[in-house]
Design a protein around this motif. Structure first.
Motif, PDB file in Angstrom:
ATOM      1  N   PHE A  81       8.870  -2.192   2.353  1.00  0.00           N
ATOM      2  CA  PHE A  81      10.097  -1.413   2.369  1.00  0.00           C
ATOM      3  C   PHE A  81      10.359  -0.754   1.023  1.00  0.00           C
ATOM      4  O   PHE A  81      10.978   0.309   0.960  1.00  0.00           O
ATOM      5  CB  PHE A  81      11.277  -2.274   2.811  1.00  0.00           C
ATOM      6  N   GLY A  82       9.882  -1.371  -0.061  1.00  0.00           N
ATOM      7  CA  GLY A  82       9.978  -0.737  -1.370  1.00  0.00           C
ATOM      8  C   GLY A  82       9.139   0.526  -1.438  1.00  0.00           C
ATOM      9  O   GLY A  82       9.553   1.537  -2.017  1.00  0.00           O
ATOM     10  N   GLY A  83       7.959   0.480  -0.838  1.00  0.00           N
ATOM     11  CA  GLY A  83       7.121   1.681  -0.772  1.00  0.00           C
ATOM     12  C   GLY A  83       7.784   2.784   0.040  1.00  0.00           C
ATOM     13  O   GLY A  83       7.741   3.962  -0.327  1.00  0.00           O
ATOM     14  N   LEU A  84       8.407   2.414   1.135  1.00  0.00           N
ATOM     15  CA  LEU A  84       9.140   3.391   1.944  1.00  0.00           C
ATOM     16  C   LEU A  84      10.318   3.960   1.162  1.00  0.00           C
ATOM     17  O   LEU A  84      10.570   5.173   1.188  1.00  0.00           O
ATOM     18  CB  LEU A  84       9.634   2.729   3.230  1.00  0.00           C
ATOM     19  N   PHE A  85      11.034   3.109   0.426  1.00  0.00           N
ATOM     20  CA  PHE A  85      12.157   3.568  -0.377  1.00  0.00           C
ATOM     21  C   PHE A  85      11.693   4.512  -1.482  1.00  0.00           C
ATOM     22  O   PHE A  85      12.362   5.513  -1.768  1.00  0.00           O
ATOM     23  CB  PHE A  85      12.889   2.372  -0.982  1.00  0.00           C
ATOM     24  N   ILE A  86      10.556   4.216  -2.108  1.00  0.00           N
ATOM     25  CA  ILE A  86      10.020   5.098  -3.150  1.00  0.00           C
ATOM     26  C   ILE A  86       9.669   6.460  -2.568  1.00  0.00           C
ATOM     27  O   ILE A  86       9.931   7.491  -3.188  1.00  0.00           O
ATOM     28  CB  ILE A  86       8.810   4.442  -3.836  1.00  0.00           C
ATOM     29  N   ALA A  87       9.090   6.477  -1.367  1.00  0.00           N
ATOM     30  CA  ALA A  87       8.759   7.756  -0.729  1.00  0.00           C
ATOM     31  C   ALA A  87      10.025   8.569  -0.433  1.00  0.00           C
ATOM     32  O   ALA A  87      10.077   9.772  -0.686  1.00  0.00           O
ATOM     33  CB  ALA A  87       7.973   7.510   0.545  1.00  0.00           C
ATOM     34  N   LEU A 125      11.202   1.084 -10.773  1.00  0.00           N
ATOM     35  CA  LEU A 125      10.993   0.621  -9.405  1.00  0.00           C
ATOM     36  C   LEU A 125       9.518   0.667  -9.033  1.00  0.00           C
ATOM     37  O   LEU A 125       9.000  -0.272  -8.412  1.00  0.00           O
ATOM     38  CB  LEU A 125      11.817   1.472  -8.439  1.00  0.00           C
ATOM     39  N   ILE A 126       8.826   1.722  -9.436  1.00  0.00           N
ATOM     40  CA  ILE A 126       7.395   1.818  -9.174  1.00  0.00           C
ATOM     41  C   ILE A 126       6.644   0.703  -9.897  1.00  0.00           C
ATOM     42  O   ILE A 126       5.728   0.090  -9.350  1.00  0.00           O
ATOM     43  CB  ILE A 126       6.871   3.210  -9.574  1.00  0.00           C
ATOM     44  N   PHE A 127       7.039   0.415 -11.128  1.00  0.00           N
ATOM     45  CA  PHE A 127       6.399  -0.655 -11.889  1.00  0.00           C
ATOM     46  C   PHE A 127       6.615  -2.013 -11.217  1.00  0.00           C
ATOM     47  O   PHE A 127       5.678  -2.802 -11.070  1.00  0.00           O
ATOM     48  CB  PHE A 127       6.946  -0.677 -13.319  1.00  0.00           C
ATOM     49  N   ILE A 128       7.831  -2.284 -10.775  1.00  0.00           N
ATOM     50  CA  ILE A 128       8.137  -3.557 -10.119  1.00  0.00           C
ATOM     51  C   ILE A 128       7.352  -3.687  -8.812  1.00  0.00           C
ATOM     52  O   ILE A 128       6.787  -4.743  -8.523  1.00  0.00           O
ATOM     53  CB  ILE A 128       9.655  -3.692  -9.882  1.00  0.00           C
ATOM     54  N   MET A 129       7.292  -2.615  -8.031  1.00  0.00           N
ATOM     55  CA  MET A 129       6.529  -2.663  -6.781  1.00  0.00           C
ATOM     56  C   MET A 129       5.046  -2.876  -7.060  1.00  0.00           C
ATOM     57  O   MET A 129       4.355  -3.573  -6.307  1.00  0.00           O
ATOM     58  CB  MET A 129       6.721  -1.367  -5.976  1.00  0.00           C
ATOM     59  N   VAL A 134      14.143   7.130 -14.978  1.00  0.00           N
ATOM     60  CA  VAL A 134      13.889   5.780 -15.495  1.00  0.00           C
ATOM     61  C   VAL A 134      13.984   4.761 -14.366  1.00  0.00           C
ATOM     62  O   VAL A 134      13.159   3.842 -14.275  1.00  0.00           O
ATOM     63  CB  VAL A 134      14.873   5.452 -16.638  1.00  0.00           C
ATOM     64  N   PHE A 135      14.971   4.913 -13.494  1.00  0.00           N
ATOM     65  CA  PHE A 135      15.108   4.011 -12.354  1.00  0.00           C
ATOM     66  C   PHE A 135      13.883   4.094 -11.449  1.00  0.00           C
ATOM     67  O   PHE A 135      13.349   3.074 -11.009  1.00  0.00           O
ATOM     68  CB  PHE A 135      16.370   4.350 -11.562  1.00  0.00           C
TER      69      PHE A 135
END
Length: 63
Positions: free
Chosen positions: A11-17, A44-48, A39-40
């Motif tokens: 879901f993080g990948g979907l949110f990033i998209a 987020l990409i780094f955390i994922m 920055v956010f």
């Protein structure tokens, strides 16, 4: 825990998209992307990425 972590990554990948689409619309509208949003997005990409590496290390590429 692995199942929960896998769902967070998916879901993080979907949110990033979706966030990338929003950032493109913001850039087209006001001409630049505000720094707090970039920055956010990068954090987020780094955390994922870290969660995905942890998931691959625990379960392998097969899932």
């Amino acid at each position: 825990m692995i199942t929960t972590l896998r769902r967070i990554v998916y879901f993080g990948g979907l949110f990033i998209a979706l966030m990338a689409i929003v950032l493109i619309m913001i850039k087209n509208d006001i001409g630049y992307i505000p720094e707090y949003l970039s920055v956010f997005m990068l954090s987020l990409i780094f955390i994922m990425g870290v969660l995905l590496i942890f998931l691959i290390a625990k379960r392998g590429l097969g899932g």
